[in-house]
Design a protein around this motif. Structure first.
Motif, PDB file in Angstrom:
ATOM      1  N   HIS A  73       0.819  -1.204   0.000  1.00 37.92           N
ATOM      2  CA  HIS A  73       0.000   0.000   0.000  1.00 37.92           C
ATOM      3  C   HIS A  73       0.860   1.265   0.000  1.00 37.92           C
ATOM      4  CE1 HIS A  73      -3.392  -2.650   1.127  1.00 37.92           C
ATOM      5  NE2 HIS A  73      -4.146  -1.675   0.660  1.00 37.92           N
ATOM      6  N   VAL A  74       0.224   2.360  -0.330  1.00 35.80           N
ATOM      7  CA  VAL A  74       0.852   3.679  -0.279  1.00 35.80           C
ATOM      8  C   VAL A  74      -0.062   4.594   0.510  1.00 35.80           C
ATOM      9  CG1 VAL A  74       1.673   5.650  -1.616  1.00 35.80           C
ATOM     10  CG2 VAL A  74       1.945   3.329  -2.523  1.00 35.80           C
ATOM     11  N   SER A  87       5.310  -5.404   0.834  1.00 37.37           N
ATOM     12  CA  SER A  87       4.480  -6.552   1.177  1.00 37.37           C
ATOM     13  C   SER A  87       5.362  -7.802   1.167  1.00 37.37           C
ATOM     14  CB  SER A  87       3.340  -6.684   0.160  1.00 37.37           C
ATOM     15  OG  SER A  87       2.543  -7.807   0.451  1.00 37.37           O
ATOM     16  N   ILE A  88       5.541  -8.382   2.343  1.00 41.14           N
ATOM     17  CA  ILE A  88       6.416  -9.545   2.487  1.00 41.14           C
ATOM     18  C   ILE A  88       5.567 -10.815   2.442  1.00 41.14           C
ATOM     19  CG2 ILE A  88       8.119 -10.703   3.936  1.00 41.14           C
ATOM     20  CD1 ILE A  88       8.667  -7.988   5.262  1.00 41.14           C
ATOM     21  N   HIS A 137      -6.359  -3.273   9.002  1.00 39.91           N
ATOM     22  CA  HIS A 137      -6.767  -1.893   8.763  1.00 39.91           C
ATOM     23  C   HIS A 137      -7.790  -1.920   7.643  1.00 39.91           C
ATOM     24  CE1 HIS A 137      -6.565   2.414   8.701  1.00 39.91           C
ATOM     25  NE2 HIS A 137      -6.100   2.474   7.475  1.00 39.91           N
ATOM     26  N   ASP A 138      -8.707  -0.947   7.658  1.00 41.55           N
ATOM     27  CA  ASP A 138      -9.740  -0.945   6.628  1.00 41.55           C
ATOM     28  C   ASP A 138      -9.271  -0.333   5.314  1.00 41.55           C
ATOM     29  OD1 ASP A 138      -9.626   1.742   7.179  1.00 41.55           O
ATOM     30  OD2 ASP A 138     -11.627   1.877   8.068  1.00 41.55           O
ATOM     31  N   ALA A 139      -8.004   0.087   5.248  1.00 40.27           N
ATOM     32  CA  ALA A 139      -7.382   0.622   4.033  1.00 40.27           C
ATOM     33  C   ALA A 139      -7.931   1.988   3.635  1.00 40.27           C
ATOM     34  CB  ALA A 139      -7.495  -0.354   2.867  1.00 40.27           C
ATOM     35  N   LEU A 144      -2.996   1.466  -3.640  1.00 40.00           N
ATOM     36  CA  LEU A 144      -2.148   0.318  -3.941  1.00 40.00           C
ATOM     37  C   LEU A 144      -1.058   0.733  -4.917  1.00 40.00           C
ATOM     38  CD1 LEU A 144      -4.775  -2.545  -4.393  1.00 40.00           C
ATOM     39  CD2 LEU A 144      -3.151  -2.277  -2.513  1.00 40.00           C
ATOM     40  N   ALA A 145       0.167   0.384  -4.591  1.00 40.69           N
ATOM     41  CA  ALA A 145       1.265   0.632  -5.514  1.00 40.69           C
ATOM     42  C   ALA A 145       1.122  -0.289  -6.720  1.00 40.69           C
ATOM     43  CB  ALA A 145       2.603   0.396  -4.820  1.00 40.69           C
TER      44      ALA A 145
END
Length: 203
Positions: A73-74, A87-88, A137-139, A144-145
């Motif tokens: 995410h960004v 993102s791992i 988290h609800d984002a 999104l990158a």
């Protein structure tokens, strides 16, 4: 669940900790700990280093193996400077808290260190079993990158949400506890297995 307020606090905490990191190209990155928290950087946060903290604050925890690093995410900010997450990809070895099954692949998001890139993080990931602790988290407010690989809902690692053993010293580490600080980042534990057992016994 990580609220918008707590997510902002996580970002601010991470950025405060990382603001002194500088350009990662200036030095050879030997470990995730060095990349996230080089010598001389102090951090101030509410640690997630007890079973009680995991059970009350975390959405999930598991013994995992870290596999790969992709964009995440960004977070856009008022000043226009985005905070980027990596993102791992991780394979669950054993779930310890919350949902999850052995063999499942999940995506754990972590703030990209200042001046770092995906390859820096990928080359610095600890090998073998680690304990991962995350929230959700609800984002809201997140984008999104390009090429992002994330879970729904996203899984954001706590700032100290990876506990692993240093391959050289064998000591427990996490990305945010300074190496000069005495004792283990997980009180009373000396190995990943002991951290896992502590969480397991108090689930």
């Amino acid at each position: 669940m990580i609220t918008k307020k707590s997510m902002t606090a996580l970002i601010v905490t991470s950025c405060c900790a990382l603001s002194a990191c500088g350009d990662s190209s200036e030095k050879e990155v030997g470990s995730l700990h060095d990349l996230k928290n080089p010598p001389g950087v102090s951090v101030d946060y509410d640690p997630t280093n007890t079973p009680e903290a995991v059970s009350s604050r975390a959405k999930g925890a598991a013994v995992v193996r870290l596999l790969d690093v992709e964009p995440g995410h960004v977070q856009e900010t008022d000043g226009g400077q985005p905070f980027e997450f990596v993102s791992i990809a991780a394979e669950i070895v054993e779930p310890l808290h919350g949902s999850g099954t052995a063999g499942e692949t999940i995506h754990l998001e972590m703030m990209l260190p200042n001046g770092g890139n995906l390859e820096d993080v990928k080359s610095s990931l600890p090998e073998g079993d680690v304990v991962a602790i995350w929230g959700d988290h609800d984002a809201e407010g997140l984008a999104l990158a390009e090429g992002a690989q994330v879970d729904d809902p996203p899984k954001f690692l706590f700032v100290d949400g990876l506990v692993y053993e240093d391959p050289e010293s064998g000591d427990l580490e996490n990305p945010m506890v300074a190496a000069s600080e005495p004792g283990s980042p997980w009180p009373g534990a000396k190995t990943v297995d002991e951290v896992a057992q502590d969480i397991r016994d108090n689930a």
